[in-house]
Write an enzyme that holds these catalytic residues in place. Structure first.
Site, PDB file in Angstrom:
ATOM      1  N   ASP A 104       0.842  -1.195   0.000  1.00  0.00           N
ATOM      2  CA  ASP A 104       0.000   0.000   0.000  1.00  0.00           C
ATOM      3  C   ASP A 104       0.877   1.245   0.000  1.00  0.00           C
ATOM      4  O   ASP A 104       2.039   1.198   0.412  1.00  0.00           O
ATOM      5  CB  ASP A 104      -0.892   0.025   1.248  1.00  0.00           C
ATOM      6  CG  ASP A 104      -1.855  -1.150   1.282  1.00  0.00           C
ATOM      7  OD1 ASP A 104      -2.149  -1.702   0.209  1.00  0.00           O
ATOM      8  OD2 ASP A 104      -2.297  -1.500   2.393  1.00  0.00           O
TER       9      ASP A 104
HETATM   10  N1  URA Z   1      -1.252  -5.924   4.046  1.00  0.00           N
HETATM   11  C1  URA Z   1      -1.741  -4.666   3.981  1.00  0.00           C
HETATM   12  O1  URA Z   1      -2.786  -4.372   4.575  1.00  0.00           O
HETATM   13  N2  URA Z   1      -1.069  -3.760   3.282  1.00  0.00           N
HETATM   14  C2  URA Z   1       0.095  -3.992   2.645  1.00  0.00           C
HETATM   15  O2  URA Z   1       0.675  -3.104   2.023  1.00  0.00           O
HETATM   16  C3  URA Z   1       0.595  -5.308   2.711  1.00  0.00           C
HETATM   17  C4  URA Z   1      -0.090  -6.259   3.416  1.00  0.00           C
END
Ligand code: URA
Length: 242
Positions: A104
């Site tokens: 993310d």
């Molecule tokens: N889980 C998440 O919620 N975000 C990420 O970036 C990776 C794993």
């Protein structure tokens, strides 16, 4: 054996036209012999290819470990946001690299960039269950009941039943989570389902790869031979030159 101009231009450093000019000026050697023509053949794996005496790495594929900082999107292009590719020098932005998997925008940590599509496909295949470990901090501390819930395979708000995941409490509001799958926002959704929203998330491992502690956020380096080998051991990287 491949054409020399094709090999050199695939590094992203020079266009075919520029390679032609370098060869014409006698600045390119193959195994110590000045190249005569862009059509000369060379071997990516065996030949010693130099420009102005500098040995040029000409592997078919490139593998980069990036310490992703917050604020960049895990994509090759985006109409609004800067992408992780913007951290690389220009010539590496031209050789088809893409992130193998996504973090993310606000997640930091280990991201593999490669132009080896088959490897990325294997690493990301749900069937391979490549493990990923994250350091997580939540608004309220995770506890033993959360450890059990992760272990049992929890059900998310949308009804998705997660595979069992390992949660190790580290103290001081931190925990390590190891996933054997990678669904959208998975850790955030798992923690939210426990009523403990994530405030910080950092990926520490991806399969056999571990985030290099010497890389500050935003820094990157090519995988070492050993790291590439570790991917080989999992039968996910094909031999060079295939
Ligand atoms: N889980 C998440 O919620 N975000 C990420 O970036 C990776 C794993």
């Amino acid at each position: 054996m491949e054409r020399l101009d094709k090999i050199l231009s695939s590094t992203g450093r020079w266009s075919r036209k520029e390679v032609k000019e370098l060869i014409r000026m006698g600045r390119v050697t193959v195994d110590g012999v000045p190249a005569g023509s862009p059509e000369d053949k060379a071997n990516r794996n065996g030949s010693d290819i130099r420009v102005d005496g500098e040995r040029i790495p000409v592997d078919r594929y490139t593998y980069i470990m990036l310490h992703k900082p917050a604020g960049l999107v895990s994509a090759t292009e985006d109409p609004r946001e800067p992408t992780v590719l913007s951290l690389l020098p220009e010539h590496l932005q031209k050789i088809g690299l893409f992130p193998a998997g996504r973090l993310d925008k606000d997640t930091v940590g280990l991201l593999l960039l490669t132009n080896d599509g088959a490897l990325a496909h294997d690493l990301l295949s749900p069937k391979k269950h490549v493990d990923k470990t994250y350091l997580v901090r939540t608004e309220r501390d995770l506890d033993a009941a959360d450890v059990r819930a992760f272990q049992e395979g929890m059900t998310l708000a949308d009804g998705y039943r997660c595979l069992p995941a390992a949660l190790e409490l580290q103290g001081e509001g931190e925990a390590l989570v190891t996933l054997h799958e990678g669904k959208y926002h998975q850790i955030k959704r798992m923690c939210a389902a426990r009523g403990k929203p994530v405030v910080f998330l950092k990926r520490l491992t991806f399969g056999p790869l571990m985030l290099d502690e010497n890389l500050a956020p935003g820094e990157w380096r090519e995988l070492t031979g050993e790291e590439r080998q570790s991917l080989d051991c999992r039968h996910v990287v094909r031999p060079l030159g295939e």
